[in-house]
Design a protein around this motif. Structure first.
Motif, mmCIF file in Angstrom:
data_model
loop_
_atom_site.group_PDB
_atom_site.id
_atom_site.type_symbol
_atom_site.label_atom_id
_atom_site.label_comp_id
_atom_site.label_asym_id
_atom_site.label_seq_id
_atom_site.Cartn_x
_atom_site.Cartn_y
_atom_site.Cartn_z
ATOM 1 N N ALA A 1 -6.113 -3.855 -3.352
ATOM 2 C CA ALA A 1 -7.054 -3.616 -2.254
ATOM 3 C C ALA A 1 -6.499 -2.614 -1.243
ATOM 4 O O ALA A 1 -6.661 -2.791 -0.044
ATOM 5 C CB ALA A 1 -7.403 -4.933 -1.559
ATOM 6 N N GLY A 2 -5.866 -1.562 -1.746
ATOM 7 C CA GLY A 2 -5.375 -0.509 -0.873
ATOM 8 C C GLY A 2 -4.018 -0.780 -0.257
ATOM 9 O O GLY A 2 -3.465 0.076 0.418
ATOM 10 N N TYR A 3 -3.448 -1.941 -0.501
ATOM 11 C CA TYR A 3 -2.137 -2.272 0.043
ATOM 12 C C TYR A 3 -1.125 -2.469 -1.084
ATOM 13 O O TYR A 3 -1.494 -2.636 -2.236
ATOM 14 C CB TYR A 3 -2.230 -3.517 0.926
ATOM 15 C CG TYR A 3 -3.202 -3.316 2.062
ATOM 16 C CD1 TYR A 3 -4.470 -3.886 2.028
ATOM 17 C CD2 TYR A 3 -2.873 -2.492 3.138
ATOM 18 C CE1 TYR A 3 -5.379 -3.657 3.051
ATOM 19 C CE2 TYR A 3 -3.780 -2.260 4.161
ATOM 20 C CZ TYR A 3 -5.028 -2.848 4.116
ATOM 21 O OH TYR A 3 -5.930 -2.608 5.129
ATOM 22 N N GLY A 4 0.142 -2.422 -0.717
ATOM 23 C CA GLY A 4 1.170 -2.517 -1.754
ATOM 24 C C GLY A 4 1.129 -1.338 -2.691
ATOM 25 O O GLY A 4 1.466 -1.440 -3.871
ATOM 26 N N TYR A 5 0.739 -0.221 -2.170
ATOM 27 C CA TYR A 5 0.569 1.016 -2.933
ATOM 28 C C TYR A 5 1.938 1.432 -3.485
ATOM 29 O O TYR A 5 2.808 1.842 -2.738
ATOM 30 C CB TYR A 5 0.049 2.076 -1.974
ATOM 31 C CG TYR A 5 -1.000 3.005 -2.490
ATOM 32 C CD1 TYR A 5 -2.261 3.022 -1.908
ATOM 33 C CD2 TYR A 5 -0.730 3.907 -3.508
ATOM 34 C CE1 TYR A 5 -3.234 3.907 -2.341
ATOM 35 C CE2 TYR A 5 -1.694 4.786 -3.942
ATOM 36 C CZ TYR A 5 -2.944 4.790 -3.353
ATOM 37 O OH TYR A 5 -3.905 5.664 -3.772
ATOM 38 N N THR A 6 2.103 1.384 -4.809
ATOM 39 C CA THR A 6 3.406 1.621 -5.427
ATOM 40 C C THR A 6 3.271 2.664 -6.526
ATOM 41 O O THR A 6 2.335 2.611 -7.319
ATOM 42 C CB THR A 6 3.969 0.315 -6.011
ATOM 43 O OG1 THR A 6 4.006 -0.672 -4.978
ATOM 44 C CG2 THR A 6 5.366 0.521 -6.568
#
Lengths: 112, 112
Positions: B97-102
């Motif tokens: 959901a757009g977070y923890g972008y790795t």
């Protein structure tokens, strides 16, 4: 995502000094921002993030400042070390589609 | 937590040949992205998947590039036929959901 020109801005600092890398972002609706470090031959590595309801966030040796009035981010690295040599990118996450919009990268060079 | 896995790390092909890249995102990350990064520039989004559906492929050169994520987990990106200007690093990233972008380490493609 956006792309930047071939000639990256360069910041050269003495080992042990503090580094400040600046970035302007484009979308006033963006609510989440990320700083990435990219070393040669590697993918971007997460350093620190900040949400739009904050103006400062601290990590280990790094601090991010957010100024929403002028749409400006900065990354401060304390006591810069040789391992900090890399290209640093800021990115904003657009809330509508979770895409990253990339700022201009800055190449950080550490002088011994 | 395992990171984003990509293979191969390097690939050299002749122009007009075909090539495929593979990506395994972080477990549970529904969103997967493929980027193209040319030396000295920030990453450029090629395609974004949400589970096994395409969210955005507006910057994918569809006459030669294709990508799929059949079971909503692994993804492949293909180029056929390759051109000299396709020489770049191809990065895969995933997020929740757009977070923890790795990001993965990327595949460096050289077209000769």
């Amino acid at each position: 995502g956006e792309s930047v020109g071939l000639h990256l801005p360069t910041l050269s600092v003495q080992e042990g000094d503090n580094s400040i890398i600046n970035c302007a972002y484009s979308n006033s609706a963006s609510d989440y921002f990320i700083w990435y470090k990219q070393e040669s031959g590697k993918g971007p590595q997460f350093i620190i993030d900040i949400r739009s309801n904050m103006d400062k966030r601290q990590g280990q040796r790094v601090t991010v400042l957010l100024n929403k009035t002028v749409k400006h981010l900065s990354l401060q690295i304390a006591a810069t070390q040789p391992g900090d040599s890399a290209v640093y990118f800021c990115a904003e996450v657009t809330p509508s589609n979770y895409q990253l919009i990339w700022g201009a990268g800055t190449k950080l060079i550490i002088k011994p | 937590e395992a990171g984003v896995a990509q293979s191969p790390r390097y690939k050299i092909i002749e122009k007009r040949q075909s090539v495929a890249f593979w990506c395994n995102p972080i477990s549970g990350h529904a969103t997967l992205y493929w980027y193209q990064q040319i030396l000295g520039q920030g990453p450029k989004l090629l395609i974004q998947f949400q589970n096994n559906g395409v969210v955005d492929d507006s910057q994918l050169p569809k006459d030669r590039f294709s990508a799929e994520r059949l079971k909503g987990v692994d993804s492949t990106l293909k180029i056929q036929p390759a051109k000299l200007e396709d020489s770049a690093v191809y990065l895969c990233a995933s997020s929740l959901a757009g977070y923890g972008y790795t990001f993965g380490s990327g595949t460096r493609l050289t077209v000769v």
